[in-house]
Design a protein around this motif. Structure first.
Motif: not given
Ligand code: DC
Length: 219
Positions: A13-15, A31-33, A36-38, A83-85, A92-97, A124-126, A172-174, A176-181
């Motif tokens: 519910g962040k956004s 909205d930084t997500g 990454y989606r764009a 981008i909301r699909t 976005a999760s894949i390319y954000s790595q 990764d904002i904070g 799966d997305r959790d 990926q997002d929590m375990n990327r380098k």
């Molecule tokens: O918040 P969101 O679901 O719109 O983000 C989509 C993907 O973008 C998320 O799975 C990981 C990536 N992301 C990121 O790596 N760093 C951020 N600051 C925001 C999003």
């Protein structure tokens, strides 16, 4: 002037929350997500794979990303809705790595946040983008609660979907997002955790507004 960093897993519910808190406190919402989606959308449209670093670099050099009135503009075109699909969430999760993607977007994020009050949400904002933000929130909720909210949202729009599939995608997305380098999703040491599993939107907004008010009084 206050800068609020909100991090947390997808579907927490962040956004929704950040937009409402931003309106109440007169802060610009970033909205930084969406950024990454764009990028995920463009790389996918151009058929560029995540390991094709040369093409990604070239593409990034020719790409303009901006926010105008809260809408995300990719190369002059408003892509806020497309981008909301679920598909773009995965991309976005894949390319954000990819380090090149992160460094370009982090530069833009820091530039937008310079010298003004902002509320920025992401992963990764904070911990990375705004490490000196005056208030850091780690917004989370139980994965099944997040899946159920997403399911209800899609069903209300008339989209047919299966709750278990959404639950698996969220997990799966959790992972990926929590375990990327690079800049994985973790709670910053100085972030306050807000678990929204049993809270209404109003309760979450009021909690964060009160925290922000306390921080502003201390400044
Ligand atoms: O918040 P969101 O679901 O719109 O983000 C989509 C993907 O973008 C998320 O799975 C990981 C990536 N992301 C990121 O790596 N760093 C951020 N600051 C925001 C999003």
């Amino acid at each position: 002037m206050i800068r609020i960093a909100i991090d947390g897993p997808g579907g927490a519910g962040k956004s929704t929350i950040a937009k409402l808190v931003g309106n109440k406190l007169g802060l610009e919402y970033i909205d930084t997500g969406a950024m990454y989606r764009a990028i995920g959308l463009k790389l996918d449209r151009e058929g560029i794979k995540p390991d094709d670093i040369i093409s990604i670099r070239n593409m990034l050099e020719e790409t303009a990303i901006d926010f105008v009135n809260g809408r995300i503009i990719l190369d002059g075109v408003d892509v806020s809705d497309v981008i909301r699909t679920q598909e773009i969430s995965k991309l976005a999760s894949i390319y954000s790595q990819v380090p090149e993607v992160r460094s370009k977007l982090i530069d833009i994020q820091r530039r937008i946040a310079t010298g003004k009050g902002v509320i920025m949400d992401g992963r990764d904002i904070g911990t990375n983008v705004l490490t000196d933000a005056e208030l850091k929130i780690f917004l989370t909720a139980d994965p099944m609660v997040r899946a159920r909210r997403r399911y209800d949202e899609l069903t209300a729009k008339g989209v047919k979907t299966i709750l278990d599939d959404i639950y698996e995608e969220i997990k799966d997305r959790d992972y990926q997002d929590m375990n990327r380098k690079l800049n994985p999703l973790v709670q910053a040491e100085d972030a306050a955790m807000v678990d929204t599993s049993d809270m209404t939107i109003d309760e979450v907004v009021n909690t964060i507004v009160s925290m922000a008010t306390r921080v502003s009084c201390r400044e």
